[in-house]
Design a protein around this motif. Structure first.
Motif, PDB file in Angstrom:
ATOM      1  N   PRO A   1      27.774 -42.969  -9.332  1.00  0.00           N
ATOM      2  CA  PRO A   1      27.615 -43.247 -10.767  1.00  0.00           C
ATOM      3  C   PRO A   1      27.200 -41.985 -11.521  1.00  0.00           C
ATOM      4  N   HIS A   2      27.813 -41.779 -12.675  1.00  0.00           N
ATOM      5  CA  HIS A   2      27.430 -40.696 -13.579  1.00  0.00           C
ATOM      6  C   HIS A   2      27.003 -41.301 -14.898  1.00  0.00           C
ATOM      7  N   ARG A   3      26.017 -40.669 -15.528  1.00  0.00           N
ATOM      8  CA  ARG A   3      25.574 -41.143 -16.843  1.00  0.00           C
ATOM      9  C   ARG A   3      26.159 -40.312 -17.979  1.00  0.00           C
ATOM     10  N   LEU A   4      26.841 -39.238 -17.641  1.00  0.00           N
ATOM     11  CA  LEU A   4      27.644 -38.496 -18.602  1.00  0.00           C
ATOM     12  C   LEU A   4      29.082 -38.473 -18.096  1.00  0.00           C
ATOM     13  N   PRO A   5      30.064 -38.591 -18.976  1.00  0.00           N
ATOM     14  CA  PRO A   5      31.460 -38.554 -18.530  1.00  0.00           C
ATOM     15  C   PRO A   5      31.859 -37.158 -18.073  1.00  0.00           C
TER      16      PRO A   5
ATOM     17  N   GLU B   1      21.840 -36.044 -14.519  1.00  0.00           N
ATOM     18  CA  GLU B   1      22.771 -37.058 -15.038  1.00  0.00           C
ATOM     19  C   GLU B   1      23.338 -37.914 -13.912  1.00  0.00           C
ATOM     20  N   ALA B   2      23.329 -37.366 -12.676  1.00  0.00           N
ATOM     21  CA  ALA B   2      23.790 -38.136 -11.517  1.00  0.00           C
ATOM     22  C   ALA B   2      22.685 -38.976 -10.895  1.00  0.00           C
ATOM     23  N   GLN B   3      21.460 -38.832 -11.383  1.00  0.00           N
ATOM     24  CA  GLN B   3      20.386 -39.725 -10.950  1.00  0.00           C
ATOM     25  C   GLN B   3      20.476 -40.983 -11.816  1.00  0.00           C
ATOM     26  N   PRO B   4      20.678 -42.150 -11.211  1.00  0.00           N
ATOM     27  CA  PRO B   4      21.128 -43.325 -11.975  1.00  0.00           C
ATOM     28  C   PRO B   4      20.009 -44.123 -12.640  1.00  0.00           C
ATOM     29  N   SER B   5      19.223 -43.453 -13.475  1.00  0.00           N
ATOM     30  CA  SER B   5      18.176 -44.171 -14.188  1.00  0.00           C
ATOM     31  C   SER B   5      18.790 -45.249 -15.069  1.00  0.00           C
TER      32      SER B   5
ATOM     33  N   TYR C   1      15.683 -44.049 -10.027  1.00  0.00           N
ATOM     34  CA  TYR C   1      15.845 -43.156 -11.170  1.00  0.00           C
ATOM     35  C   TYR C   1      15.699 -41.692 -10.780  1.00  0.00           C
ATOM     36  N   ASN C   2      15.146 -41.415  -9.593  1.00  0.00           N
ATOM     37  CA  ASN C   2      14.751 -40.050  -9.258  1.00  0.00           C
ATOM     38  C   ASN C   2      15.543 -39.431  -8.112  1.00  0.00           C
ATOM     39  N   GLU C   3      16.622 -40.071  -7.699  1.00  0.00           N
ATOM     40  CA  GLU C   3      17.522 -39.479  -6.715  1.00  0.00           C
ATOM     41  C   GLU C   3      18.905 -40.067  -6.939  1.00  0.00           C
ATOM     42  N   SER C   4      19.927 -39.265  -6.700  1.00  0.00           N
ATOM     43  CA  SER C   4      21.278 -39.806  -6.852  1.00  0.00           C
ATOM     44  C   SER C   4      21.563 -40.785  -5.727  1.00  0.00           C
ATOM     45  N   ALA C   5      22.530 -41.650  -5.955  1.00  0.00           N
ATOM     46  CA  ALA C   5      22.864 -42.680  -4.970  1.00  0.00           C
ATOM     47  C   ALA C   5      24.375 -42.824  -4.921  1.00  0.00           C
ATOM     48  N   GLU C   6      24.991 -42.215  -3.927  1.00  0.00           N
ATOM     49  CA  GLU C   6      26.420 -42.426  -3.697  1.00  0.00           C
ATOM     50  C   GLU C   6      26.567 -43.776  -3.007  1.00  0.00           C
ATOM     51  N   LEU C   7      27.254 -44.694  -3.660  1.00  0.00           N
ATOM     52  CA  LEU C   7      27.341 -46.082  -3.189  1.00  0.00           C
ATOM     53  C   LEU C   7      28.540 -46.217  -2.262  1.00  0.00           C
ATOM     54  N   ILE C   8      28.278 -46.576  -1.010  1.00  0.00           N
ATOM     55  CA  ILE C   8      29.327 -46.571   0.012  1.00  0.00           C
ATOM     56  C   ILE C   8      29.862 -47.974   0.278  1.00  0.00           C
TER      57      ILE C   8
ATOM     58  N   ASN D   1      20.573 -46.087 -20.352  1.00  0.00           N
ATOM     59  CA  ASN D   1      19.558 -45.035 -20.420  1.00  0.00           C
ATOM     60  C   ASN D   1      20.186 -43.658 -20.260  1.00  0.00           C
ATOM     61  N   LEU D   2      20.175 -42.890 -21.338  1.00  0.00           N
ATOM     62  CA  LEU D   2      20.585 -41.491 -21.292  1.00  0.00           C
ATOM     63  C   LEU D   2      19.370 -40.575 -21.349  1.00  0.00           C
ATOM     64  N   GLY D   3      18.255 -41.026 -20.775  1.00  0.00           N
ATOM     65  CA  GLY D   3      17.138 -40.124 -20.555  1.00  0.00           C
ATOM     66  C   GLY D   3      17.536 -39.122 -19.494  1.00  0.00           C
ATOM     67  N   LEU D   4      17.483 -37.836 -19.819  1.00  0.00           N
ATOM     68  CA  LEU D   4      17.970 -36.789 -18.924  1.00  0.00           C
ATOM     69  C   LEU D   4      16.851 -35.775 -18.712  1.00  0.00           C
ATOM     70  N   GLY D   5      16.214 -35.828 -17.545  1.00  0.00           N
ATOM     71  CA  GLY D   5      15.067 -34.986 -17.271  1.00  0.00           C
ATOM     72  C   GLY D   5      15.347 -33.513 -17.549  1.00  0.00           C
ATOM     73  N   GLY D   6      14.543 -32.899 -18.412  1.00  0.00           N
ATOM     74  CA  GLY D   6      14.688 -31.496 -18.742  1.00  0.00           C
ATOM     75  C   GLY D   6      15.903 -31.183 -19.582  1.00  0.00           C
ATOM     76  N   SER D   7      16.620 -32.176 -20.063  1.00  0.00           N
ATOM     77  CA  SER D   7      17.940 -31.937 -20.665  1.00  0.00           C
ATOM     78  C   SER D   7      18.165 -32.671 -21.975  1.00  0.00           C
TER      79      SER D   7
END
Length: 389
Positions: free
Chosen positions: A30-34, A50-54, A146-153, A206-212
């Protein structure tokens, strides 16, 4: 007895809160930005967050009593700092928290702040499992960390799943910094936007983007193109953290960000929220840096590395930013009846800091996240709030 499993495809029909899904060949990320927005910025910090799925969650209806999700997480390790806890997956059954789990292992980003380097260490995928769920048809939401990306398998259940029916809730689109992203909340449903969304009865994007949260035009265009019934922007702290711009550039950048959103949402209720209280930057400009003395003692803390005297040359502090945001909203409000302003210190101010100080001098803890979310819901989503019922 052998359990009969059904494997459900993971697609946009059962995934909420993501801008798009990337096919990795092994699963979906999942990405939160296109993709077009990601292509406009090579910042590794933005790529990571943006790849951390908050706020991203699987949502489906099923009679299953057991659920398994295979994922490959990507975690962060800061050299010299205490280990970070594994990300948490929250399982909600008919809106009630029914279980939590984590995935050990996964890929590791080893970040050396002193050397300014990041190395990647591949690791294995893992599985979160929830069993003993009540029988009968029910709505399931599985909120991703919210704090690690998750590639869904793979998603497995012991009964078929179908996409959850639309609930008729209004969609709330929110953009902000690491605090909105969730930094130091207890779990994905414990971030302040998730708390506020639950209490306000809205569906969160949620488009909260840490540091961004840096007034990037591609973020504004993403928000312009995202369907939403309510929109909020929590602006300011990251601009100070990075010492990114001076007052001369900040005001026009805010106007441009709002103009772009209004191109796609001309009359949608739109709220500008200034920073919560952060004493290190109230009157001292950025940049923000790690406190390496604290880090050497095994504690993560931040410090303001700017000089208060530089305010006269246009450097930004949180006090300056609040004044400017309030001025901009007041200037635009006569032509925009659906534009509102909220001082972030109404969500977390001096009395809150005395009771619940920022543990690292920058981010609220889990209790403060709950308080901020509760206050936001009351001030914004209640019948008497800025957005109304």
């Amino acid at each position: 007895m052998t359990q009969d499993w059904t494997t459900a495809p993971i697609g946009a029909d059962i995934l909420r809160g993501a801008a798009e899904l990337e096919d990795t060949g092994r699963g979906v990320l999942p990405h939160r930005l296109p993709a077009w927005a990601r292509a406009q910025c090579a910042d590794p910090q933005l790529a990571m967050v943006e790849a951390q799925p908050s706020g991203v969650r699987l949502a489906f209806r099923t009679q299953a009593t057991a659920i398994e999700l295979d994922t490959l997480p990507t975690k962060r390790v800061y050299v010299g700092a205490p280990p970070r806890p594994d990300g948490v997956y929250d399982l909600l059954v008919d809106g009630v928290l029914a279980g939590q789990a984590s995935v050990a292992g996964g890929t590791v980003l080893r970040i050396d702040m002193a050397a300014g380097s990041i190395t990647t260490e591949p690791g294995p995928a893992g599985t979160v499992r929830f069993a003993g769920l009540p029988g009968g048809a029910k709505d399931i939401e599985l909120w991703l960390p919210y704090n690690e990306s998750a590639e869904l398998i793979a998603l497995r259940t012991d009964a078929p799943v179908q996409a959850a029916a639309a609930r008729g809730r209004k969609v709330w689109l929110h953009h902000g910094s690491s605090i909105s992203h969730g930094s130091d909340a207890a779990s994905p449903t414990g971030t302040w936007p998730a708390v506020a969304a639950r209490l306000g009865g809205v569906d969160l994007v949620n488009l909260g983007l840490g540091g961004s949260a840096l007034l990037d035009p591609f973020t504004a265009r993403t928000m312009r193109d995202t369907p939403a019934d309510r929109i909020s922007l929590k602006l300011g702290i990251n601009v100070v953290n990075m010492d990114l711009m001076r007052l001369r550039a900040f005001g026009p950048a805010v106007h441009g960000f709002l103009d772009t959103i209004r191109d796609g949402h001309p009359a949608t209720p739109l709220l500008v929220v200034s920073p919560i209280l952060c004493p290190i930057h109230e009157d001292t400009p950025g940049p923000t840096s790690f406190d390496f003395a604290a880090l050497s003692a095994g504690t993560v803390r931040f410090r303001a590395a700017g000089d208060a005297a530089d305010r006269d040359s246009g450097k930004l502090t949180l006090a300056v930013i609040r004044d400017e945001l309030a001025r901009i909203v007041a200037q635009r409000a006569p032509q925009d009846a659906n534009l509102h302003y909220l001082d972030g210190r109404e969500l977390y101010g001096e009395a809150d800091h005395a009771e619940l100080p920022l543990p690292d001098d920058l981010h609220p803890d889990a209790a403060a996240h709950r308080r901020i979310g509760e206050r936001f819901a009351s001030r914004v989503f209640s019948a008497a709030g800025l957005f109304g019922a």
